[in-house]
Each structure stands twice: as C-alpha cells, then as structure tokens.
Design a protein around this motif. Structure first.
Motif, PDB file in Angstrom:
ATOM      1  N   LYS A 136      -2.277  -7.661  14.095  1.00 22.54           N
ATOM      2  CA  LYS A 136      -1.846  -6.607  15.001  1.00 22.54           C
ATOM      3  C   LYS A 136      -1.228  -7.268  16.218  1.00 22.54           C
ATOM      4  CE  LYS A 136      -3.388  -2.226  15.490  1.00 22.54           C
ATOM      5  NZ  LYS A 136      -4.290  -1.117  15.656  1.00 22.54           N
ATOM      6  N   TYR A 184     -11.079  -3.259   3.208  1.00 21.42           N
ATOM      7  CA  TYR A 184     -12.425  -2.788   2.854  1.00 21.42           C
ATOM      8  C   TYR A 184     -12.672  -2.997   1.361  1.00 21.42           C
ATOM      9  CZ  TYR A 184     -15.853   0.540   1.179  1.00 21.42           C
ATOM     10  OH  TYR A 184     -16.910   1.096   0.507  1.00 21.42           O
ATOM     11  N   VAL A 210       0.828  -1.215   0.000  1.00 21.49           N
ATOM     12  CA  VAL A 210       0.000   0.000   0.000  1.00 21.49           C
ATOM     13  C   VAL A 210       0.855   1.255   0.000  1.00 21.49           C
ATOM     14  CG1 VAL A 210      -2.034  -1.027   1.045  1.00 21.49           C
ATOM     15  CG2 VAL A 210      -0.313   0.004   2.532  1.00 21.49           C
ATOM     16  N   GLU A 212       3.338   5.779  14.164  1.00 23.74           N
ATOM     17  CA  GLU A 212       2.148   6.519  14.594  1.00 23.74           C
ATOM     18  C   GLU A 212       0.892   5.652  14.568  1.00 23.74           C
ATOM     19  OE1 GLU A 212       1.875  10.009  12.169  1.00 23.74           O
ATOM     20  OE2 GLU A 212       3.944  10.557  12.535  1.00 23.74           O
ATOM     21  N   ARG A 241       7.108   5.665   9.389  1.00 22.28           N
ATOM     22  CA  ARG A 241       6.322   6.661  10.088  1.00 22.28           C
ATOM     23  C   ARG A 241       4.936   6.092  10.421  1.00 22.28           C
ATOM     24  NH1 ARG A 241       2.236   9.273   9.245  1.00 22.28           N
ATOM     25  NH2 ARG A 241       2.064   8.639   7.077  1.00 22.28           N
ATOM     26  N   ASP A 284      -0.535   4.529  12.078  1.00 21.86           N
ATOM     27  CA  ASP A 284      -1.377   5.120  11.039  1.00 21.86           C
ATOM     28  C   ASP A 284      -1.692   4.047  10.016  1.00 21.86           C
ATOM     29  OD1 ASP A 284      -2.573   6.725   9.171  1.00 21.86           O
ATOM     30  OD2 ASP A 284      -0.704   7.579   8.428  1.00 21.86           O
ATOM     31  N   GLY A 335      -4.710   3.365   8.498  1.00 17.47           N
ATOM     32  CA  GLY A 335      -5.921   3.536   7.699  1.00 17.47           C
ATOM     33  C   GLY A 335      -5.814   2.881   6.327  1.00 17.47           C
ATOM     34  N   LEU A 336      -4.683   3.101   5.681  1.00 14.70           N
ATOM     35  CA  LEU A 336      -4.496   2.583   4.332  1.00 14.70           C
ATOM     36  C   LEU A 336      -4.596   1.068   4.275  1.00 14.70           C
ATOM     37  CD1 LEU A 336      -1.575   4.263   2.426  1.00 14.70           C
ATOM     38  CD2 LEU A 336      -3.935   3.944   1.758  1.00 14.70           C
ATOM     39  N   PHE A 370     -12.938  -6.804  10.376  1.00 13.60           N
ATOM     40  CA  PHE A 370     -14.059  -5.910  10.645  1.00 13.60           C
ATOM     41  C   PHE A 370     -14.959  -6.570  11.686  1.00 13.60           C
ATOM     42  CE2 PHE A 370     -12.716  -4.480   6.470  1.00 13.60           C
ATOM     43  CZ  PHE A 370     -12.751  -3.110   6.638  1.00 13.60           C
ATOM     44  N   GLU A 371     -15.600  -5.735  12.486  1.00 19.39           N
ATOM     45  CA  GLU A 371     -16.428  -6.279  13.555  1.00 19.39           C
ATOM     46  C   GLU A 371     -17.510  -7.219  13.019  1.00 19.39           C
ATOM     47  OE1 GLU A 371     -17.685  -2.668  15.376  1.00 19.39           O
ATOM     48  OE2 GLU A 371     -15.655  -2.286  16.129  1.00 19.39           O
ATOM     49  N   ASP A 372     -18.041  -6.880  11.837  1.00 18.32           N
ATOM     50  CA  ASP A 372     -19.127  -7.706  11.304  1.00 18.32           C
ATOM     51  C   ASP A 372     -18.655  -8.628  10.180  1.00 18.32           C
ATOM     52  OD1 ASP A 372     -18.576  -5.466   9.818  1.00 18.32           O
ATOM     53  OD2 ASP A 372     -20.613  -5.221   9.091  1.00 18.32           O
ATOM     54  N   LYS A 373     -17.352  -8.663   9.951  1.00 18.56           N
ATOM     55  CA  LYS A 373     -16.798  -9.573   8.938  1.00 18.56           C
ATOM     56  C   LYS A 373     -15.629 -10.309   9.582  1.00 18.56           C
ATOM     57  CE  LYS A 373     -19.192  -7.900   5.377  1.00 18.56           C
ATOM     58  NZ  LYS A 373     -20.134  -8.668   4.595  1.00 18.56           N
ATOM     59  N   TRP A 423      -6.170  -0.825   6.259  1.00 13.54           N
ATOM     60  CA  TRP A 423      -7.571  -1.199   6.450  1.00 13.54           C
ATOM     61  C   TRP A 423      -8.380  -0.981   5.187  1.00 13.54           C
ATOM     62  CZ3 TRP A 423      -9.901  -3.834  10.210  1.00 13.54           C
ATOM     63  CH2 TRP A 423      -9.229  -3.985  11.433  1.00 13.54           C
ATOM     64  N   VAL A 424      -8.055   0.108   4.461  1.00 15.30           N
ATOM     65  CA  VAL A 424      -8.829   0.373   3.243  1.00 15.30           C
ATOM     66  C   VAL A 424      -8.668  -0.763   2.247  1.00 15.30           C
ATOM     67  CG1 VAL A 424      -9.241   1.975   1.366  1.00 15.30           C
ATOM     68  CG2 VAL A 424      -8.571   2.836   3.567  1.00 15.30           C
ATOM     69  N   THR A 425      -7.469  -1.357   2.181  1.00 16.54           N
ATOM     70  CA  THR A 425      -7.301  -2.459   1.234  1.00 16.54           C
ATOM     71  C   THR A 425      -8.213  -3.623   1.626  1.00 16.54           C
ATOM     72  OG1 THR A 425      -5.439  -3.339   2.473  1.00 16.54           O
ATOM     73  CG2 THR A 425      -4.929  -1.876   0.663  1.00 16.54           C
TER      74      THR A 425
END
Lengths: 221, 289, 284
Positions: free
Chosen positions: B183, B165, B141, B154, B150, B156, B158-159, B234-237, B161-163
């Motif tokens: 994690k 999603y 990503v 931090e 970095r 960070d 998000g990216l 994901f909580e529901d997946k 997770w987007v993959t």
C-alpha cells in the motif's frame, strides 16, 4: 364498519364500553355480529371506520388505539397488549419450546429464565414433555390451541384480548386454562373475551357486553 | 538485430535516446502525474522500440524520457550487470545517448532494473526505473479493467485481502513470493514489479525516486522519495522476507544480501552467490583494502 | 443540506426515493403507476421502477416490502445498498453522521463505507452475494476486511462464530460454497452479511427458490437474529406467508409506488387498497 371487495359490510355500529384493571369483559351476541371484529379493531388488525378506543398505558398516558401510529401500537403489542387468536401463526420447523421461549426473549427476557418459565407453563397446560421439542404443526388442534394461549399469556400483558381461547379443549385442560387466565386477571390484567360456551364465560367474566342490545350487564362471580 | 539498427540510427540521425522529443514529453508528463499520485497507474502511449514487448520496453521508455547527457547509467537484470538483457539494453542506450555507464550503484544517477533493488541503499538524486511486466496487482482477483480502476479509486481492496486470507487458511502462510503487493501512501495498492519480498522494505521512506514502466500494459507509476510503502499484512501475521539462515555468498562471503542458488555444472553441488553483482564486486574490492 | 428531524428510534429515513431506467420524459410519472397498471412510460419507454417512495425503518424492527414481480421491490433494496444509483430522493441514516447527510448524494467512497460498515445485504441469488471461488470463511473474511478488521485470528474466530450461528458445520469453513446446496449457500450469505454486525440488514427474496424445509430454517434464523441482535431489517418478498411470519409492518408496492402500508396483520386481514385486497385474496 369495513369494506371488502367493494362491498360494504356493516359489522359494528356504535359500540361503547369500558374495562378496568383486573376486570374481565365478555362479549356476547349471535354469530356474525362482529365480536371477533371488535377484538381485532382493538388490536388494530382491523382499521375502525370511526370512533375512539382509549387505552391507558403503564406510564399512565392515554393512547387512542384508533389513531396511534404504528410504532406506538407495536410497542403496546410488544409490552402491554396480548391477543389470543383462533389460529397460531409460527415459523414452521421451530419447536414448541422455542416458540414459547421466543415470545419472552422478544420482550427482552433473559433466554435461560425464559426457558424455565416456558417449561413451567407448558407442563401446566398439560402438553407432554415429549412434545416440547416437536414442531407445533404436528400438534393436534387442542395442543395447538394451548400453545397459542400460553404464547400470549406467558409474558403477562396488561391487557389481554381472547378470541374463543377454549373452543377445542377437553374439560380438564379447559379448567387449567381458565385458572391460568384467572391468575393473570388477579395480577391486574384487563381482559376482553369472546366465548362460544356460556359456562366458561360465566367463570371468567365480571361483566358482559351484548353487541345486539348494545348494553353492559354485570355478572356475579 | 540491434547491431544492424544502431548504425542506421546514426545515419538517419535518430534523436537523443532513440524516441522523439514529443514522445518523451508525453512520458514525462505522465511521470509527473504518477509522482503526484503515488502508486496510481497512469496510462501512457507505449512506443514501438527495437526490442520486443516484455523485454523491458516500459522501463526503457521511462529511462529514455528521463535521461540526459550528464547522467551515469546502470542497467541490471535480476541484480546482474552482465546478463544478456542488461547488456543489450545498455548497448542501445549508449549508442543512442553516449552517456557514461557504470556497474557501481553509488556512482549511477539513473538505474534501470529488472526485478531487483540494489543492496546498497540509494540516495537522493538517484532514480531507479523498474521494468514491469504486470502493473495491476488486482488483475488476478478481478479480470475487468473497469472494475479494477473503480476498486483503486474507492480503495475497495477487500478482494485483495481475501486472497491473502485464503493463502493463510489454506497453506498456513501467504504464498506470494515476488511482487508482494503493498500500500502506497495509505491509499493505492501497488505491485512493486516482481521484486523479491527481500526488497519490499527498501521501498518504504526511500531517499531515491522509484519509477515503474510497463510497456506492454502501457502503464506508468511511481513512488516519490520519502513515501510510506507498507506491505499488506495481517496484524497478527506480520509480513516476512526471505531468510538465508546459515547461507553466505561463495564469492564475497556476504550474509546480508539476497542470494541466488547456483548448481555446479560438473559436480551438481549447490552453492549461493549474491544476486546483486554490483554489491558483490563492491564487497570484494573493499575486502582487498 | 436538507436536514429532516429523525424520530427517536428511527435508523433509516427515506423520502421520495425515485429510480428511473431510461432517458425519461416529463410525462413519465404522470402516465405510469397503479392506476395505469404499468411502470413503463408510453411516451418514452422509460421504466419508472420507483416513484416517491418514503418510509422509516426503526431500530430492531422488520419492515416488509411486498409486491408482485416488477413492482420495484428489488430496485428499492438495490438503491439502498447502492447497487443502483437512485435517480432522486433523500435518505438519512442515524448511524451515518447522525443522519445529517443525504446518503444518496454521497460520493462513491462514502457510499462504500456505509455499505461495508453499516449494512448487510442478502440477495435472492447467492451468486450475487457470495464469491463462489473463495471458501465460506474467505467470504465472511471479505466483509470483515472491507470493514477494516485486519487481525487474522479475529477474522477466523468471527467466521466460526457466524457459521455456527447459521448452523453450518465448522469444517465447511475452508470449503468453497460452490459445492454447497442452495439452502447452505443462502445461510453462508446471511453469515457474510452479518459479519460486521451491521445495524441494518436488507433481505431480497431470501427464501425464494429454496425448498420448504430449508425455507423454514432460514426464516427461523432471520427471526432469531432479529430477536437477539436487535438488527433493523428490510424484508422484500412476494410471499405473503414470509411477510406474515417475519414482519411487524409492511408496505405494499405496485408499479413503483407504495399503495398501502400498515401493521402486517392489518394489511393481511383488513387490506384497504384494491390491489392489496387482490393480493391477499390470491394467497394460498
């Protein structure tokens, strides 16, 4: 008095008057004497050089409109003081209906209720239903002017400043606008207005202030 | 190649476990740091070895740095004790250390693995060393190393997770097969080397120590015993592992192990066997009793 | 820590924010500014992008920042969004720790928290705010995921809701914005910025580069959002028309300094500072 481009233009000197609740003060004087400037000073669009403008708000507090901070002015503009300018500034491509509804929604009214009231006012000033969903930029001068008026009065301000509101209206529409303003006045709105035609002023104003003579004159209604 | 090298090594008196003590010291120091910060990738000076980069040099160096004469070593490749890669690495280790080796997971103290975790749960005192090809879970990503560091620092993510999603939005489920990101200890996202999703749960709250070495990418990381390791979900997946419904190992009959698909060379018939040969053997032995 | 008392209704208080590019020297501040017509220090060539900028942003208001190119407008929003590191100054956010900590001095991870949870940013160039390789739904998801929402269906629902809000047909949700028109990309960017319901939205020249009809739509969207969601916004623009239509109050920035501030109609009709007068009178 204010300054533009290094040149000092003396526009108003020692103006003093008072307006009470439900009272209409008409401003008179030859053109260029500063009638509109005076309204703009009250609305704080212009920054007065000196003097005080005392306004008693709905809470009963006295506010000096010359020195009050910007947020105080914005609050009063939002809830208490309305201003009908000669021009309507709206976002292009927003329908007339949405412009009027927006004026109410902004003040915290429910959207549905706002739409109802917007319809009522739009039909009262004779703007045809077919135009409601049109963009105001396509309107004629008179239609824009009427839109401008209801935009300002629909939320029933406690004080209304009117800068030649009926300038480009035909007699019938003018009558309707005058009756709307009178209605609002009856509900207790204090008003200060500038008119180019004497007749309309006589119909609306309780007293007049002559900027040239610096005198207030009572008018019989 | 190795056959030629080893006698020379003995002749020229190569150090115990091939690499010199200074190098081991450096790797051990990096290992300590990695263990102290679970899931964090620690750069290390990856040495040249008599095998090519990408053939397990990272895992091998970690094994070389931690192994002692008393240890019992097991080396597996995709769960198999007998594949070419496993055999060659084992030979190198035996010739340079003389340690005992075993196929039995329970007997081993150090296990080096490529892409599998043994089916028999590892115990305290055991060390599992992974050979890692791509240590950076964020690499696909974010191409920049400065940026990924970095992002790790931090949290960070998000990216990343987007993959996940986008996978669900496009394909209905997360399409990552092996190397499912997880994690570690509530902070770092880690690539568990390309182990199948089947093995992901074995990382969580494990009794043993997991060490990861990436030789080409020059990174070491670790999961100390009893550390929380959660797959990203994901909580529901919810995260789900491979399923082998109705399938079993043709050799030992196991239905509870990760199965490999095998085709009969002559008939072309498809059947399944345990990927973990040590587990398969252990079941066969116990069946006899 | 220096704790400034924040007025009721004030959501963001910025004091003496400065940003310098370059090594700087003791003369930088004295030799730059509107009176010199430059923000480049003649002694050391450093750029004083912002010097002692202070302002308050109130709940639900749209504050305009106007100025020509190079006046420091973008540096201002970028410092607030932590894209740039402020050289000095203080900032207090009522939503963060009751406004007791200077946000410019927080560690990176906390700045990221503020960015992800409390702020939205819309850049002039959608490329900066969007990831064109992901779908529009994915872009919105990114903002939600960074704000710790990990429920897939919730994310989908919110994505649909936001795209409807910004008038993007729902079937574009799983399309990549790479193929969208500029106006649509900008609306996706706004949807993304709004995803986590930030109390503060920063808009940097959002309508620049869009054609007029699209510009109108974007302006209308921003105004509606402010009316309905009561978000506080900082709108940066060189276009006084945009400033007039959107904002209640305006600050005029010149060479990194605020030269004038006031009610927007007052700034436009009765500008006090020479530079503002020049600016207003060159309006089309």
């Amino acid at each position: 008095m204010h300054i533009r481009g290094g040149k000092t233009i003396l526009s108003l000197m020692d103006v003093s008057f008072e307006v009470k609740k439900g009272e209409f003060l008409g401003l008179t004087g030859p053109s260029g004497i500063g009638k509109s400037s005076l309204l703009k000073c009250i609305y704080r669009t212009y920054v007065p050089t000196s003097g005080d403008i005392w306004y008693t708000d709905s809470m009963g507090d006295r506010v000096n409109l010359v020195t009050a901070n910007e947020h105080e002015i914005l609050r009063l503009r939002k809830y208490e003081i309305g201003y009908i300018s000669q021009f309507l500034h709206v976002i292009p491509r927003v329908s007339a209906m949405d412009v009027i509804t927006g004026a109410l929604v902004e003040k915290g009214f429910d959207r549905k209720e706002s739409e109802e009231r917007a319809k009522e006012y739009l039909s009262r000033v004779g703007i045809p239903t077919s135009l409601w969903e049109m963009f105001p930029s396509t309107f004629s001068g008179g239609e824009k002017q009427r839109l401008n008026i209801i935009h300002a009065i629909i939320s029933k301000p406690r004080m209304l400043l009117l800068d030649e509101p009926t300038a480009s209206l035909d007699p019938n529409t003018k009558n309707e606008v005058v009756s709307l303003i009178l209605e609002l006045k009856k509900e207790g709105t204090a008003m200060i207005g500038v008119f180019h035609d004497h007749d309309t002023m006589i119909r609306l104003a309780d007293k007049q202030y002559d900027l040239k003579l610096e005198k207030t004159k009572e008018l019989c209604v | 190649m190795i056959e030629e090298l080893i006698p020379k090594a003995e002749k020229f008196n190569y150090n115990f476990a091939f690499i010199d003590e200074g190098a081991k010291k450096e790797i051990r120091r990096k290992l300590l740091k990695a263990i102290a910060i679970p899931g964090h990738q620690v750069p290390f000076a990856s040495r040249e070895l008599p095998i090519a980069r990408g053939w397990g040099t990272g895992g091998l160096q970690v094994t070389m740095a931690v192994i002692g004469p008393e240890d019992t070593l097991k080396i597996i490749d995709q769960g198999c004790d007998g594949s070419v890669n496993a055999i060659n690495l084992r030979k190198l280790m035996v010739k340079t250390t003389g340690v005992k080796t075993t196929f039995d997971t329970t007997q081993a103290t150090v296990i080096q693995t490529r892409h599998r975790i043994p089916e028999i749960p590892l115990k305290e005192g055991q060390v599992l060393v992974f050979q890692v090809p791509l240590p950076e879970p964020l690499r696909h990503v974010e191409p920049s190393e400065v940026e990924t560091r970095r992002m790790h620092a931090e949290s960070d993510y998000g990216l990343m997770w987007v993959t996940l999603y986008e996978d669900i939005a496009n394909w209905g489920s997360i399409s990552i097969g092996a190397g499912y990101p997880c994690k570690v200890n509530g902070h770092y996202i880690m690539s568990p080397s390309p182990i199948p999703k089947w093995d992901n749960y074995k990382l969580n709250q494990a009794e043993c120590l997991y060490l990861f070495g990436a030789g080409r990418e020059k990174r070491i990381y670790a999961i100390p015993p009893y550390t929380d390791v959660e797959p990203l979900q994901f909580e529901d997946k919810p995260f789900s592992v491979e399923r082998f419904d109705g399938l079993y190992c043709i050799r030992c009959g196991a239905t509870d192990s990760f199965l490999d698909e095998i085709y009969d060379e002559e008939t072309g018939e498809k059947y399944h066997v345990c990927s973990d040969t040590g587990y398969c053997d252990w079941r066969m032995e116990n069946k006899d009793e | 820590m220096n704790n400034i008392n924040m007025d009721h209704g004030c959501v963001l208080q910025v004091r003496n924010l400065s940003k310098k590019f370059g090594r700087g020297c003791p003369h930088c501040e004295k030799l730059t500014g509107p009176e010199f017509g430059s923000n480049v220090c003649p002694k050391c060539n450093s750029v004083v992008a912002l010097h002692h900028v202070s302002f308050d942003l109130y709940q639900g208001e749209i504050l305009g920042v106007v100025g020509e190119s190079g006046s420091g407008k973008s540096s201002l929003v970028q410092c607030l969004y932590f894209d740039q590191q402020a050289t000095s100054g203080e900032g207090y956010l009522s939503y963060y720790n009751d406004g007791e900590e200077n946000i410019f001095q927080l560690p990176q991870s906390k700045k990221r928290y503020i960015r992800n949870h409390l702020m939205g940013m819309v850049y002039q160039n959608p490329l900066l705010g969007l990831r064109l390789g992901f779908t529009s739904g994915g872009n919105i998801a990114e903002k939600l995921l960074t704000a710790d929402i990990y429920h897939y269906e919730t994310i989908r629902e919110r994505g649909k809701e936001l795209l409807t809000r910004t008038e993007i047909p729902e079937y574009y949700m799983d399309e990549k914005p790479k193929r969208f028109s500029g106006g649509m990309q900008q609306r996706v960017q706004i949807a993304k910025a709004l995803a986590n319901n930030p109390p503060i939205l920063l808009l940097d020249e959002v309508t620049t580069g869009l054609d007029v009809s699209v510009q109108a739509k974007v302006l209308d969207l921003i105004k509606c959002l402010q009316q309905e969601l009561n978000i506080s916004m900082l709108v940066v623009s060189h276009d006084l028309g945009v400033i007039r239509l959107l904002t209640n109050r305006t600050m005029v920035l010149k060479n990194g300094r605020i030269v004038e501030r006031g009610l927007t109609d007052q700034i436009l009709e009765d500008p006090q500072h020479n530079y503002t007068q020049l600016l207003v009178h060159s309006m089309l």
